[in-house]
Design a protein around this motif. Structure first.
Motif, PDB file in Angstrom:
ATOM      1  N   ALA A 120      39.203  22.015  26.441  1.00 20.02           N
ATOM      2  CA  ALA A 120      38.236  22.280  25.371  1.00 20.02           C
ATOM      3  C   ALA A 120      39.162  23.575  24.565  1.00 20.02           C
ATOM      4  CB  ALA A 120      36.977  23.155  25.733  1.00 20.02           C
ATOM      5  N   PRO A 121      39.328  23.420  23.178  1.00 22.27           N
ATOM      6  CA  PRO A 121      39.944  24.524  22.505  1.00 22.27           C
ATOM      7  C   PRO A 121      39.570  25.900  22.753  1.00 22.27           C
ATOM      8  CG  PRO A 121      39.378  22.625  21.224  1.00 22.27           C
ATOM      9  CD  PRO A 121      38.565  22.647  22.286  1.00 22.27           C
ATOM     10  N   ARG A 122      38.407  26.439  22.901  1.00 22.61           N
ATOM     11  CA  ARG A 122      38.032  27.557  23.026  1.00 22.61           C
ATOM     12  C   ARG A 122      38.648  28.038  24.556  1.00 22.61           C
ATOM     13  NH1 ARG A 122      33.595  30.836  22.654  1.00 22.61           N
ATOM     14  NH2 ARG A 122      33.823  31.914  20.809  1.00 22.61           N
ATOM     15  N   ALA A 123      38.643  27.376  25.464  1.00 21.19           N
ATOM     16  CA  ALA A 123      39.045  27.722  26.562  1.00 21.19           C
ATOM     17  C   ALA A 123      40.577  27.809  26.567  1.00 21.19           C
ATOM     18  CB  ALA A 123      38.865  26.520  27.635  1.00 21.19           C
ATOM     19  N   VAL A 124      41.287  27.247  25.903  1.00 23.38           N
ATOM     20  CA  VAL A 124      42.513  27.253  25.997  1.00 23.38           C
ATOM     21  C   VAL A 124      43.143  28.771  25.205  1.00 23.38           C
ATOM     22  CG1 VAL A 124      44.905  26.357  24.911  1.00 23.38           C
ATOM     23  CG2 VAL A 124      43.005  24.820  25.521  1.00 23.38           C
ATOM     24  N   LEU A 125      42.557  29.153  24.151  1.00 22.70           N
ATOM     25  CA  LEU A 125      42.779  30.568  23.595  1.00 22.70           C
ATOM     26  C   LEU A 125      42.378  31.643  24.654  1.00 22.70           C
ATOM     27  CD1 LEU A 125      43.799  32.214  21.297  1.00 22.70           C
ATOM     28  CD2 LEU A 125      41.477  31.831  20.136  1.00 22.70           C
ATOM     29  N   SER A 222      42.035  40.874  13.421  1.00 22.96           N
ATOM     30  CA  SER A 222      41.080  41.064  14.282  1.00 22.96           C
ATOM     31  C   SER A 222      41.476  40.381  15.700  1.00 22.96           C
ATOM     32  CB  SER A 222      39.725  40.505  13.897  1.00 22.96           C
ATOM     33  OG  SER A 222      38.717  40.776  14.775  1.00 22.96           O
ATOM     34  N   ALA A 223      40.555  40.302  16.676  1.00 22.18           N
ATOM     35  CA  ALA A 223      41.165  39.622  17.879  1.00 22.18           C
ATOM     36  C   ALA A 223      41.223  38.423  17.657  1.00 22.18           C
ATOM     37  CB  ALA A 223      40.182  39.992  18.858  1.00 22.18           C
ATOM     38  N   PRO A 224      42.298  37.450  18.389  1.00 20.60           N
ATOM     39  CA  PRO A 224      42.236  36.010  18.194  1.00 20.60           C
ATOM     40  C   PRO A 224      41.077  35.146  18.359  1.00 20.60           C
ATOM     41  CG  PRO A 224      44.031  36.808  19.606  1.00 20.60           C
ATOM     42  CD  PRO A 224      43.081  37.889  19.424  1.00 20.60           C
ATOM     43  N   MET A 225      40.062  35.382  19.312  1.00 15.97           N
ATOM     44  CA  MET A 225      38.845  34.519  19.598  1.00 15.97           C
ATOM     45  C   MET A 225      37.985  34.764  18.228  1.00 15.97           C
ATOM     46  SD  MET A 225      37.642  32.141  21.206  1.00 15.97           S
ATOM     47  CE  MET A 225      38.309  32.260  23.067  1.00 15.97           C
ATOM     48  N   ALA A 226      37.794  36.030  18.007  1.00 10.90           N
ATOM     49  CA  ALA A 226      36.947  36.196  16.712  1.00 10.90           C
ATOM     50  C   ALA A 226      37.462  35.393  15.493  1.00 10.90           C
ATOM     51  CB  ALA A 226      36.834  37.681  16.418  1.00 10.90           C
ATOM     52  N   TYR A 364      41.749  27.521  17.166  1.00 12.56           N
ATOM     53  CA  TYR A 364      42.173  27.901  18.427  1.00 12.56           C
ATOM     54  C   TYR A 364      43.313  27.478  18.984  1.00 12.56           C
ATOM     55  CZ  TYR A 364      36.775  28.326  17.682  1.00 12.56           C
ATOM     56  OH  TYR A 364      35.955  28.488  17.280  1.00 12.56           O
ATOM     57  N   VAL A 365      43.488  26.079  18.875  1.00  9.18           N
ATOM     58  CA  VAL A 365      44.918  25.882  19.320  1.00  9.18           C
ATOM     59  C   VAL A 365      46.206  26.273  18.858  1.00  9.18           C
ATOM     60  CG1 VAL A 365      46.452  23.651  19.671  1.00  9.18           C
ATOM     61  CG2 VAL A 365      43.991  23.427  20.059  1.00  9.18           C
ATOM     62  N   ALA A 366      46.203  26.655  17.497  1.00  8.66           N
ATOM     63  CA  ALA A 366      47.266  27.315  16.919  1.00  8.66           C
ATOM     64  C   ALA A 366      47.650  28.570  17.356  1.00  8.66           C
ATOM     65  CB  ALA A 366      47.115  27.084  15.257  1.00  8.66           C
ATOM     66  N   LEU A 367      46.259  29.250  17.150  1.00  5.21           N
ATOM     67  CA  LEU A 367      46.438  30.827  17.656  1.00  5.21           C
ATOM     68  C   LEU A 367      46.886  30.806  19.210  1.00  5.21           C
ATOM     69  CD1 LEU A 367      43.474  32.598  15.791  1.00  5.21           C
ATOM     70  CD2 LEU A 367      45.948  32.502  15.275  1.00  5.21           C
ATOM     71  N   ALA A 368      46.323  29.989  19.950  1.00  5.56           N
ATOM     72  CA  ALA A 368      46.908  30.013  21.421  1.00  5.56           C
ATOM     73  C   ALA A 368      48.304  29.833  21.402  1.00  5.56           C
ATOM     74  CB  ALA A 368      46.230  29.096  22.208  1.00  5.56           C
ATOM     75  N   ALA A 369      49.004  28.770  20.547  1.00  2.00           N
ATOM     76  CA  ALA A 369      50.272  28.265  20.928  1.00  2.00           C
ATOM     77  C   ALA A 369      51.286  29.371  20.376  1.00  2.00           C
ATOM     78  CB  ALA A 369      50.407  26.960  20.313  1.00  2.00           C
TER      79      ALA A 369
END
Length: 455
Positions: A120-125, A222-226, A364-369
């Motif tokens: 799930a994308p949120r879980a990856v980030l 801000s924070a990545p998830m937000a 979500y995926v782009a910021l995580a990567a």
């Protein structure tokens, strides 16, 4: 943790009461960034404190398909098992265009054992942010998101064109940074800003980009998830606003031939957990080792991460020489021709901008990567190449030229798999292979025009 969650849900109930909400849109971002989920009456939402959906819902292609066999089912349940969705109370916002008082809440996905669903994308980030947290670092990001306004088009065989503005005419020339060109769509953007204000989205400036009908919206850092949540919600918002003005808003990387593509440039930095120190600057104001290592990590791993930054066959049409898009992983200060830019700033605001990411990427995926690439650079102490001080457009291509090539590079990169999660990359790569196979079954107008009678 349970006490904290109960407190958050109590605050959520208070918020829903204050806004007299009668319905809840329970949202889950899937791999493409599409909002999946259910709409529940307020009473049902409060009773259940969550809902169930099949795991495959967050692991489908952009056409809604998934593989019939293979490594995909080493990760995703073969028996179409459910995942349990848990609301994140911090994401609740009003749906400003709804007729009845309606709220939208983003949910996280858990399996029946209470573990986050790894694809799930949120879980990856969340996984990547926790890696930074363990090291005492806090990532700070600020996306710049480009998109096109186009005339309503219900026939996919017809090319897209710029919409008609207040003047009664469509744009036919480049209007970069033109105030008047933005004002052509004042009624639309008044709605967009009104919706964003009611949803408490922290959007900053709006500008007209280079292409005809191409716009850019900047977000406060801000924070990545937000911010991933805000980009996810903003895309929904601007599409809805555009429809109400008889046009489309599209985040395709290259929607119109001959016009520049759309990017999601991401500014990123690291600060100490107390927020007092930017890790990219030394005490004397000079760039730190971490600053250079972070760039080195981006340079080493961006090519392998391109399937995450440019996720569709269309994405690679944007990455052309001399089209305001990068073609390599050169870096430079105040240089917009490179893939990795460091804007001029004070030492406290020193940051790195990844200009490779397309507007079509899942936020979500782009910021995580991109954070994963930088983290690996610091951990491995990877020094960057010499700074590019001229035009990087004159240099050789250093990025994959197609989705199939990008997926092959992604599968071969084990370091990224360790950071982002092997289960996620397995599912993601399988889905991208499926999308590419679907695309290859379509015969394009170019083929009919140039090959039909000539070969």
């Amino acid at each position: 943790m349970q006490d904290r969650r109960q407190f958050q849900f109590a605050e959520l109930d208070n918020w829903l009461n204050e806004h007299r909400v009668t319905e809840i849109e329970c949202l889950v971002p899937d791999l493409t960034g599409v909002a999946r989920g259910k709409i529940l009456p307020r009473e049902k939402f409060t009773e259940d404190r969550g809902m169930r959906l099949p795991e495959v819902v967050v692991a489908m292609s952009v056409t809604g398909e998934y593989p019939n066999d293979g490594p995909y089912f080493d990760v995703v349940s073969r028996n179409d098992a459910d995942m349990h969705l848990v609301a994140d109370p911090t994401t609740v916002r009003i749906v400003p265009w709804a007729v009845d008082p309606t709220a939208q809440v983003i949910h996280d996905c858990y399996d029946r054992h209470g573990r986050l669903v790894p694809f799930a994308p949120r879980a990856v980030l969340r996984r990547v942010c926790e890696l930074f947290d363990r090291r005492g670092w806090t990532p700070v990001v600020a996306p710049e998101l480009e998109f096109y306004l186009v005339a309503r088009n219900t026939d996919p065989d017809l090319p897209l064109r710029a919409p008609v503005g207040r003047s009664g005419r469509a744009e036919t020339s480049r209007q970069a940074y033109s105030i008047d060109a933005v004002n052509e769509f004042d009624p639309l953007f008044e709605d967009v800003y009104d919706y964003c204000e009611k949803m408490e989205l922290n959007v900053d400036t709006l500008i007209h980009e280079v292409g005809a009908g191409q716009m850019e919206i900047n977000f406060f850092h801000s924070a990545p998830m937000a911010l991933a949540d805000e980009v996810f919600l903003f895309k929904r918002t601007v599409r809805e606003a555009a429809l109400r003005h008889d046009m489309y808003a599209t985040f395709m990387a290259k929607p119109i031939a001959g016009e520049p593509g759309s990017a999601m440039h991401v500014h990123q930095s690291l600060v100490s957990q107390d927020g007092e120190r930017n890790l990219f600057s030394n005490e004397d104001g000079t760039p730190s080792r971490e600053f250079y290592w972070y760039i080195g990590g981006l340079q080493k791993y961006i090519p392998a991460a391109m399937a995450l930054f440019a996720p569709y066959v269309n994405s690679y049409r944007r990455l052309e020489r001399f089209t305001a898009a990068p073609i390599n992983i050169q870096w430079g200060v105040d240089n917009r021709t490179v893939g990795i830019r460091s804007p001029v700033s004070t030492p406290r605001a020193r940051r790195v901008e990844n200009r490779v990411i397309g507007a079509d990427a899942n936020p979500y995926v782009a910021l995580a990567a991109t954070l994963a690439c930088g983290l690996l650079g610091i951990e491995q102490r990877i020094n960057p190449t010499e700074e590019c001080k001229g035009s990087a457009y004159q240099s050789a291509f250093e990025l994959p030229r197609s989705l199939s090539e990008a997926v092959s590079l992604l599968r071969a990169e084990h370091d990224l798999a360790e950071v982002l999660g092997k289960e996620f990359l397995t599912v993601y790569a399988e889905i991208k292979d499926l999308e590419h196979e679907e695309f290859m079954r379509v015969i394009s107008p170019w083929e009919r025009e140039h090959l039909l009678l000539h070969v």
